[in-house]
Write a protein that holds these residues in place. Structure first.
Motif, PDB file in Angstrom:
ATOM      1  N   GLU A   1       0.833  -1.208   0.000  1.00 18.64           N
ATOM      2  CA  GLU A   1       0.000   0.000   0.000  1.00 18.64           C
ATOM      3  C   GLU A   1       0.868   1.259   0.000  1.00 18.64           C
ATOM      4  O   GLU A   1       0.629   2.195  -0.767  1.00 18.64           O
ATOM      5  CB  GLU A   1      -0.915   0.027   1.231  1.00 18.64           C
ATOM      6  N   ILE A   2       1.896   1.276   0.827  1.00 23.57           N
ATOM      7  CA  ILE A   2       2.805   2.433   0.915  1.00 23.57           C
ATOM      8  C   ILE A   2       3.603   2.578  -0.380  1.00 23.57           C
ATOM      9  O   ILE A   2       3.751   3.682  -0.905  1.00 23.57           O
ATOM     10  CB  ILE A   2       3.721   2.311   2.151  1.00 23.57           C
ATOM     11  N   LEU A   3       4.074   1.456  -0.911  1.00 26.77           N
ATOM     12  CA  LEU A   3       4.821   1.459  -2.166  1.00 26.77           C
ATOM     13  C   LEU A   3       4.000   2.079  -3.299  1.00 26.77           C
ATOM     14  O   LEU A   3       4.527   2.794  -4.154  1.00 26.77           O
ATOM     15  CB  LEU A   3       5.203   0.016  -2.518  1.00 26.77           C
ATOM     16  N   LEU A   4       2.694   1.818  -3.289  1.00 25.71           N
ATOM     17  CA  LEU A   4       1.807   2.361  -4.309  1.00 25.71           C
ATOM     18  C   LEU A   4       1.413   3.814  -4.037  1.00 25.71           C
ATOM     19  O   LEU A   4       0.696   4.416  -4.829  1.00 25.71           O
ATOM     20  CB  LEU A   4       0.555   1.490  -4.428  1.00 25.71           C
ATOM     21  N   GLY A   5       1.834   4.349  -2.897  1.00 19.96           N
ATOM     22  CA  GLY A   5       1.581   5.759  -2.622  1.00 19.96           C
ATOM     23  C   GLY A   5       0.505   6.061  -1.608  1.00 19.96           C
ATOM     24  O   GLY A   5       0.075   7.201  -1.482  1.00 19.96           O
ATOM     25  N   ARG A   6       0.061   5.054  -0.879  1.00 14.31           N
ATOM     26  CA  ARG A   6      -0.959   5.317   0.132  1.00 14.31           C
ATOM     27  C   ARG A   6      -0.365   6.178   1.243  1.00 14.31           C
ATOM     28  O   ARG A   6       0.703   5.901   1.766  1.00 14.31           O
ATOM     29  CB  ARG A   6      -1.496   4.016   0.714  1.00 14.31           C
ATOM     30  N   LYS A   7      -1.099   7.226   1.566  1.00 11.35           N
ATOM     31  CA  LYS A   7      -0.690   8.133   2.637  1.00 11.35           C
ATOM     32  C   LYS A   7      -1.581   7.909   3.842  1.00 11.35           C
ATOM     33  O   LYS A   7      -2.733   7.514   3.713  1.00 11.35           O
ATOM     34  CB  LYS A   7      -0.833   9.594   2.186  1.00 11.35           C
ATOM     35  N   LYS A   8      -1.033   8.155   5.014  1.00 10.98           N
ATOM     36  CA  LYS A   8      -1.811   8.053   6.243  1.00 10.98           C
ATOM     37  C   LYS A   8      -2.779   9.228   6.263  1.00 10.98           C
ATOM     38  O   LYS A   8      -2.381  10.384   6.271  1.00 10.98           O
ATOM     39  CB  LYS A   8      -0.874   8.095   7.459  1.00 10.98           C
ATOM     40  N   GLY A   9      -4.051   8.947   6.217  1.00 11.62           N
ATOM     41  CA  GLY A   9      -5.067   9.995   6.230  1.00 11.62           C
ATOM     42  C   GLY A   9      -6.172   9.638   7.193  1.00 11.62           C
ATOM     43  O   GLY A   9      -6.044   8.720   7.998  1.00 11.62           O
ATOM     44  N   LYS A  10      -7.268  10.364   7.062  1.00 10.18           N
ATOM     45  CA  LYS A  10      -8.421  10.066   7.901  1.00 10.18           C
ATOM     46  C   LYS A  10      -9.042   8.743   7.465  1.00 10.18           C
ATOM     47  O   LYS A  10      -8.967   8.359   6.296  1.00 10.18           O
ATOM     48  CB  LYS A  10      -9.464  11.178   7.793  1.00 10.18           C
ATOM     49  N   LYS A  11      -9.669   8.067   8.405  1.00 11.43           N
ATOM     50  CA  LYS A  11     -10.338   6.805   8.116  1.00 11.43           C
ATOM     51  C   LYS A  11     -11.336   7.006   6.969  1.00 11.43           C
ATOM     52  O   LYS A  11     -12.059   8.000   6.944  1.00 11.43           O
ATOM     53  CB  LYS A  11     -11.046   6.312   9.383  1.00 11.43           C
ATOM     54  N   ASN A  12     -11.332   6.080   6.024  1.00 11.67           N
ATOM     55  CA  ASN A  12     -12.225   6.063   4.862  1.00 11.67           C
ATOM     56  C   ASN A  12     -11.955   7.163   3.835  1.00 11.67           C
ATOM     57  O   ASN A  12     -12.784   7.407   2.970  1.00 11.67           O
ATOM     58  CB  ASN A  12     -13.702   6.088   5.289  1.00 11.67           C
ATOM     59  N   ASP A  13     -10.792   7.832   3.914  1.00 10.78           N
ATOM     60  CA  ASP A  13     -10.419   8.794   2.881  1.00 10.78           C
ATOM     61  C   ASP A  13     -10.148   8.047   1.579  1.00 10.78           C
ATOM     62  O   ASP A  13      -9.794   6.860   1.599  1.00 10.78           O
ATOM     63  CB  ASP A  13      -9.138   9.538   3.291  1.00 10.78           C
ATOM     64  N   PRO A  14     -10.278   8.724   0.432  1.00  6.99           N
ATOM     65  CA  PRO A  14      -9.898   8.090  -0.836  1.00  6.99           C
ATOM     66  C   PRO A  14      -8.446   7.606  -0.774  1.00  6.99           C
ATOM     67  O   PRO A  14      -7.622   8.200  -0.077  1.00  6.99           O
ATOM     68  CB  PRO A  14     -10.054   9.230  -1.855  1.00  6.99           C
ATOM     69  N   ARG A  15      -8.166   6.515  -1.490  1.00 10.72           N
ATOM     70  CA  ARG A  15      -6.812   5.966  -1.461  1.00 10.72           C
ATOM     71  C   ARG A  15      -6.483   5.236  -2.755  1.00 10.72           C
ATOM     72  O   ARG A  15      -7.348   4.697  -3.422  1.00 10.72           O
ATOM     73  CB  ARG A  15      -6.599   5.061  -0.269  1.00 10.72           C
ATOM     74  N   ILE A  16      -5.195   5.242  -3.031  1.00 11.58           N
ATOM     75  CA  ILE A  16      -4.681   4.601  -4.240  1.00 11.58           C
ATOM     76  C   ILE A  16      -4.848   3.089  -4.137  1.00 11.58           C
ATOM     77  O   ILE A  16      -5.221   2.431  -5.095  1.00 11.58           O
ATOM     78  CB  ILE A  16      -3.201   4.978  -4.452  1.00 11.58           C
ATOM     79  N   CYS A  17      -4.585   2.548  -2.952  1.00 12.82           N
ATOM     80  CA  CYS A  17      -4.645   1.096  -2.786  1.00 12.82           C
ATOM     81  C   CYS A  17      -4.967   0.737  -1.344  1.00 12.82           C
ATOM     82  O   CYS A  17      -4.428   1.321  -0.413  1.00 12.82           O
ATOM     83  CB  CYS A  17      -3.305   0.478  -3.182  1.00 12.82           C
ATOM     84  N   ASP A  18      -5.864  -0.213  -1.212  1.00 15.78           N
ATOM     85  CA  ASP A  18      -6.237  -0.744   0.093  1.00 15.78           C
ATOM     86  C   ASP A  18      -6.251  -2.266  -0.056  1.00 15.78           C
ATOM     87  O   ASP A  18      -6.927  -2.790  -0.953  1.00 15.78           O
ATOM     88  CB  ASP A  18      -7.616  -0.224   0.485  1.00 15.78           C
ATOM     89  N   ILE A  19      -5.485  -2.956   0.770  1.00 14.85           N
ATOM     90  CA  ILE A  19      -5.454  -4.421   0.719  1.00 14.85           C
ATOM     91  C   ILE A  19      -5.883  -4.942   2.089  1.00 14.85           C
ATOM     92  O   ILE A  19      -5.231  -4.654   3.096  1.00 14.85           O
ATOM     93  CB  ILE A  19      -4.048  -4.965   0.378  1.00 14.85           C
ATOM     94  N   ASP A  20      -6.997  -5.661   2.116  1.00 21.22           N
ATOM     95  CA  ASP A  20      -7.513  -6.220   3.370  1.00 21.22           C
ATOM     96  C   ASP A  20      -7.437  -7.738   3.355  1.00 21.22           C
ATOM     97  O   ASP A  20      -7.744  -8.376   2.340  1.00 21.22           O
ATOM     98  CB  ASP A  20      -8.985  -5.824   3.577  1.00 21.22           C
ATOM     99  N   ILE A  21      -7.052  -8.303   4.490  1.00 22.70           N
ATOM    100  CA  ILE A  21      -7.108  -9.757   4.651  1.00 22.70           C
ATOM    101  C   ILE A  21      -8.545 -10.076   5.079  1.00 22.70           C
ATOM    102  O   ILE A  21      -8.973  -9.693   6.162  1.00 22.70           O
ATOM    103  CB  ILE A  21      -6.098 -10.256   5.704  1.00 22.70           C
ATOM    104  N   ILE A  22      -9.270 -10.756   4.215  1.00 17.37           N
ATOM    105  CA  ILE A  22     -10.662 -11.084   4.502  1.00 17.37           C
ATOM    106  C   ILE A  22     -10.734 -12.349   5.355  1.00 17.37           C
ATOM    107  O   ILE A  22     -11.462 -12.409   6.339  1.00 17.37           O
ATOM    108  CB  ILE A  22     -11.450 -11.285   3.192  1.00 17.37           C
ATOM    109  N   ASP A  23      -9.980 -13.365   4.945  1.00 16.73           N
ATOM    110  CA  ASP A  23      -9.978 -14.637   5.659  1.00 16.73           C
ATOM    111  C   ASP A  23      -8.590 -15.256   5.505  1.00 16.73           C
ATOM    112  O   ASP A  23      -8.007 -15.220   4.419  1.00 16.73           O
ATOM    113  CB  ASP A  23     -11.036 -15.580   5.079  1.00 16.73           C
ATOM    114  N   PHE A  24      -8.081 -15.803   6.586  1.00 15.88           N
ATOM    115  CA  PHE A  24      -6.764 -16.455   6.563  1.00 15.88           C
ATOM    116  C   PHE A  24      -6.935 -17.874   7.083  1.00 15.88           C
ATOM    117  O   PHE A  24      -7.012 -18.093   8.296  1.00 15.88           O
ATOM    118  CB  PHE A  24      -5.766 -15.681   7.437  1.00 15.88           C
TER     119      PHE A  24
END
Length: 172
Positions: free
Chosen positions: A87-110
């Motif tokens: 996410e950081i490599l793609l340019g994600r910046k620390k912002g407010k929760k639910n702000d627009p973002r370049i990339c978000d990767i969530d672990i749904i199930d492991f």
């Protein structure tokens, strides 16, 4: 090698959600998938792209999302570090929760684990059962999955979404 080490390094089935609502959304997701592949994730299936209004503010740019099924040989915390690094490599910046973002990767199930690491990681993802952009692409690639805590299958979880949620998602 100890038996425990061997078991820890066996491949686990993992589901990830990848989303983007800034820039070239499709390209951002493809780049994220490429980086995941470079980090020892073996892709088994990938959903179609799905577009949804931004939440909680639909005036913000629309999201594009996919769900992927992968094999991964390490622990959930290692996977979380990889996802955050990408996410950081793609340019994600620390912002407010639910702000627009370049990339978000969530672990749904492991690997069907139930896990809570305070303020860091909850498995399965704590809101996945309420999100159309997770449930519908997840159902596309894995119809038989059951939520290990709620004890419902994906079809039931999708049925519990509001009509507005179901109508607002569009396969691309």
């Amino acid at each position: 090698m100890k038996r425990q080490d061997i078991l820890e390094n066996q491949a686990k089935i993992v589901y990830l959600g990848i989303g983007s609502n800034l820039g070239d959304r499709k390209k951002n997701i493809e780049i994220a998938k490429s980086h995941l592949s470079e980090n020892n994730l073996d892709f088994l299936s990938i959903s179609s792209f799905y577009e949804t209004p931004s939440w909680p503010d639909p005036k913000k740019p629309k999201f594009l999302n996919v769900v992927i099924k992968v094999k991964f040989c390490f622990d959930p915390e290692s996977l979380l570090k990889i996802c955050k690094k990408i996410e950081i490599l793609l340019g994600r910046k620390k912002g407010k929760k639910n702000d627009p973002r370049i990339c978000d990767i969530d672990i749904i199930d492991f690997d069907k684990k139930v896990l809570i690491v305070k303020n860091k990681l909850t498995l399965p993802h704590k809101l996945m059962h309420k999100r159309n952009f997770v449930l519908i692409p997840f159902f596309e690639i894995q119809k038989e999955w059951h939520h290990p805590i709620i004890k419902k299958d994906l079809k039931s979880l999708i049925s519990s979404l509001s009509q507005a949620d179901i109508r607002s998602i569009k396969q691309i």
